[in-house]
Design a protein around this motif. Structure first.
Motif, PDB file in Angstrom:
ATOM      1  N   GLY A  27       0.788  -1.230   0.000  1.00  0.00           N
ATOM      2  CA  GLY A  27       0.000   0.000   0.000  1.00  0.00           C
ATOM      3  C   GLY A  27       0.817   1.275   0.000  1.00  0.00           C
ATOM      4  N   VAL A  28       2.105   1.176  -0.295  1.00  0.00           N
ATOM      5  CA  VAL A  28       2.969   2.359  -0.343  1.00  0.00           C
ATOM      6  C   VAL A  28       3.091   2.792  -1.800  1.00  0.00           C
ATOM      7  N   ASN A  29       2.627   4.006  -2.090  1.00  0.00           N
ATOM      8  CA  ASN A  29       2.612   4.481  -3.469  1.00  0.00           C
ATOM      9  C   ASN A  29       3.369   5.783  -3.674  1.00  0.00           C
ATOM     10  N   ASN A  30       4.107   6.238  -2.672  1.00  0.00           N
ATOM     11  CA  ASN A  30       4.861   7.488  -2.784  1.00  0.00           C
ATOM     12  C   ASN A  30       6.346   7.168  -2.847  1.00  0.00           C
ATOM     13  N   TYR A  31       6.901   7.167  -4.049  1.00  0.00           N
ATOM     14  CA  TYR A  31       8.316   6.872  -4.215  1.00  0.00           C
ATOM     15  C   TYR A  31       8.833   7.526  -5.495  1.00  0.00           C
ATOM     16  N   SER A  32      10.142   7.684  -5.550  1.00  0.00           N
ATOM     17  CA  SER A  32      10.834   8.168  -6.739  1.00  0.00           C
ATOM     18  C   SER A  32      11.986   7.221  -7.021  1.00  0.00           C
ATOM     19  N   ILE A  33      12.379   7.124  -8.290  1.00  0.00           N
ATOM     20  CA  ILE A  33      13.478   6.254  -8.689  1.00  0.00           C
ATOM     21  C   ILE A  33      14.490   7.095  -9.458  1.00  0.00           C
ATOM     22  N   ILE A  34      15.748   7.001  -9.045  1.00  0.00           N
ATOM     23  CA  ILE A  34      16.842   7.669  -9.736  1.00  0.00           C
ATOM     24  C   ILE A  34      17.761   6.577 -10.281  1.00  0.00           C
ATOM     25  N   GLN A  35      17.916   6.558 -11.589  1.00  0.00           N
ATOM     26  CA  GLN A  35      18.720   5.529 -12.247  1.00  0.00           C
ATOM     27  C   GLN A  35      20.202   5.891 -12.236  1.00  0.00           C
ATOM     28  N   ASN A  36      21.052   4.900 -12.379  1.00  0.00           N
ATOM     29  CA  ASN A  36      22.495   5.053 -12.569  1.00  0.00           C
ATOM     30  C   ASN A  36      23.162   5.866 -11.467  1.00  0.00           C
ATOM     31  N   VAL A  37      23.039   5.379 -10.246  1.00  0.00           N
ATOM     32  CA  VAL A  37      23.662   6.014  -9.089  1.00  0.00           C
ATOM     33  C   VAL A  37      25.067   5.449  -8.933  1.00  0.00           C
ATOM     34  N   THR A  38      26.036   6.329  -8.722  1.00  0.00           N
ATOM     35  CA  THR A  38      27.401   5.885  -8.477  1.00  0.00           C
ATOM     36  C   THR A  38      27.861   6.431  -7.131  1.00  0.00           C
ATOM     37  N   GLY A  39      28.890   5.845  -6.575  1.00  0.00           N
ATOM     38  CA  GLY A  39      29.416   6.301  -5.302  1.00  0.00           C
ATOM     39  C   GLY A  39      30.342   5.269  -4.710  1.00  0.00           C
ATOM     40  N   LYS A  40      30.512   5.352  -3.389  1.00  0.00           N
ATOM     41  CA  LYS A  40      31.411   4.451  -2.682  1.00  0.00           C
ATOM     42  C   LYS A  40      30.710   3.966  -1.428  1.00  0.00           C
ATOM     43  N   ASN A  70       6.838   0.706  10.245  1.00  0.00           N
ATOM     44  CA  ASN A  70       6.997  -0.694  10.635  1.00  0.00           C
ATOM     45  C   ASN A  70       6.463  -1.661   9.598  1.00  0.00           C
ATOM     46  N   VAL A  71       5.500  -1.222   8.797  1.00  0.00           N
ATOM     47  CA  VAL A  71       4.946  -2.069   7.738  1.00  0.00           C
ATOM     48  C   VAL A  71       6.045  -2.454   6.746  1.00  0.00           C
ATOM     49  N   LEU A  72       6.975  -1.535   6.524  1.00  0.00           N
ATOM     50  CA  LEU A  72       8.016  -1.767   5.532  1.00  0.00           C
ATOM     51  C   LEU A  72       9.287  -2.413   6.067  1.00  0.00           C
ATOM     52  N   MET A  73       9.605  -2.213   7.321  1.00  0.00           N
ATOM     53  CA  MET A  73      10.921  -2.575   7.834  1.00  0.00           C
ATOM     54  C   MET A  73      11.312  -4.041   7.620  1.00  0.00           C
ATOM     55  N   ASP A  74      10.457  -4.966   7.957  1.00  0.00           N
ATOM     56  CA  ASP A  74      10.795  -6.388   7.779  1.00  0.00           C
ATOM     57  C   ASP A  74      10.979  -6.730   6.306  1.00  0.00           C
ATOM     58  N   GLU A  75      10.115  -6.174   5.454  1.00  0.00           N
ATOM     59  CA  GLU A  75      10.206  -6.457   4.023  1.00  0.00           C
ATOM     60  C   GLU A  75      11.496  -5.890   3.431  1.00  0.00           C
ATOM     61  N   ILE A  76      11.868  -4.686   3.840  1.00  0.00           N
ATOM     62  CA  ILE A  76      13.089  -4.074   3.316  1.00  0.00           C
ATOM     63  C   ILE A  76      14.317  -4.825   3.802  1.00  0.00           C
ATOM     64  N   ARG A  77      14.342  -5.201   5.054  1.00  0.00           N
ATOM     65  CA  ARG A  77      15.482  -5.964   5.591  1.00  0.00           C
ATOM     66  C   ARG A  77      15.646  -7.284   4.829  1.00  0.00           C
ATOM     67  N   THR A  78      14.555  -7.983   4.616  1.00  0.00           N
ATOM     68  CA  THR A  78      14.594  -9.239   3.863  1.00  0.00           C
ATOM     69  C   THR A  78      15.072  -8.989   2.433  1.00  0.00           C
ATOM     70  N   PHE A  79      14.540  -7.940   1.801  1.00  0.00           N
ATOM     71  CA  PHE A  79      14.932  -7.591   0.434  1.00  0.00           C
ATOM     72  C   PHE A  79      16.437  -7.335   0.354  1.00  0.00           C
ATOM     73  N   LEU A  80      16.972  -6.533   1.282  1.00  0.00           N
ATOM     74  CA  LEU A  80      18.402  -6.211   1.267  1.00  0.00           C
ATOM     75  C   LEU A  80      19.268  -7.438   1.516  1.00  0.00           C
ATOM     76  N   ASN A  81      18.803  -8.355   2.348  1.00  0.00           N
ATOM     77  CA  ASN A  81      19.551  -9.587   2.597  1.00  0.00           C
ATOM     78  C   ASN A  81      19.646 -10.452   1.344  1.00  0.00           C
ATOM     79  N   ILE A  82      18.621 -10.410   0.518  1.00  0.00           N
ATOM     80  CA  ILE A  82      18.601 -11.227  -0.701  1.00  0.00           C
ATOM     81  C   ILE A  82      19.314 -10.536  -1.861  1.00  0.00           C
TER      82      ILE A  82
END
Length: 102
Positions: A27-40, A70-82
């Motif tokens: 149910g989260v619909n507020n986001y932006s995407i920036i392509q081709n990010v570089t850094g360290k 809190n709705v997102l935290m578990d999903e994001i942690r799992t996503f980052l682990n994978i």
């Protein structure tokens, strides 16, 4: 102005669609995407200098009400682990559009 949480995720470009599908399913619909990010990160360069998207990163910025974080935290942690990546969460102020028509 409204106090919100801003999540900044730097993730492999190939996994952006999967992340967007996951957050929209919650149910989260507020986001932006920036392509081709570089850094360290962790002392390692994060650049996409190849002619394919395998090593390229993107930034997904998610805006959410603090009480829904809190709705997102578990999903994001799992996503980052994978799929790998980083996530930073900070407080932000959202400037709302004026509703008056003077």
């Amino acid at each position: 102005m409204e106090l919100i949480k801003r999540l900044e995720l730097i993730i492999p470009t190939l996994s952006v669609k999967l992340l967007v599908e996951k957050i929209e399913s919650l149910g989260v619909n507020n986001y932006s995407i920036i392509q081709n990010v570089t850094g360290k990160s962790d002392g390692n360069n994060k650049e996409g200098d190849m002619p394919v998207d395998i090593l390229v990163s993107s930034m997904v910025i998610v805006y959410i009400e603090p009480d829904r974080l809190n709705v997102l935290m578990d999903e994001i942690r799992t996503f980052l682990n994978i799929y790998s990546g980083n996530c930073i969460i900070c407080d932000a102020l959202l400037i709302k559009k004026s509703t008056s028509t003077s």
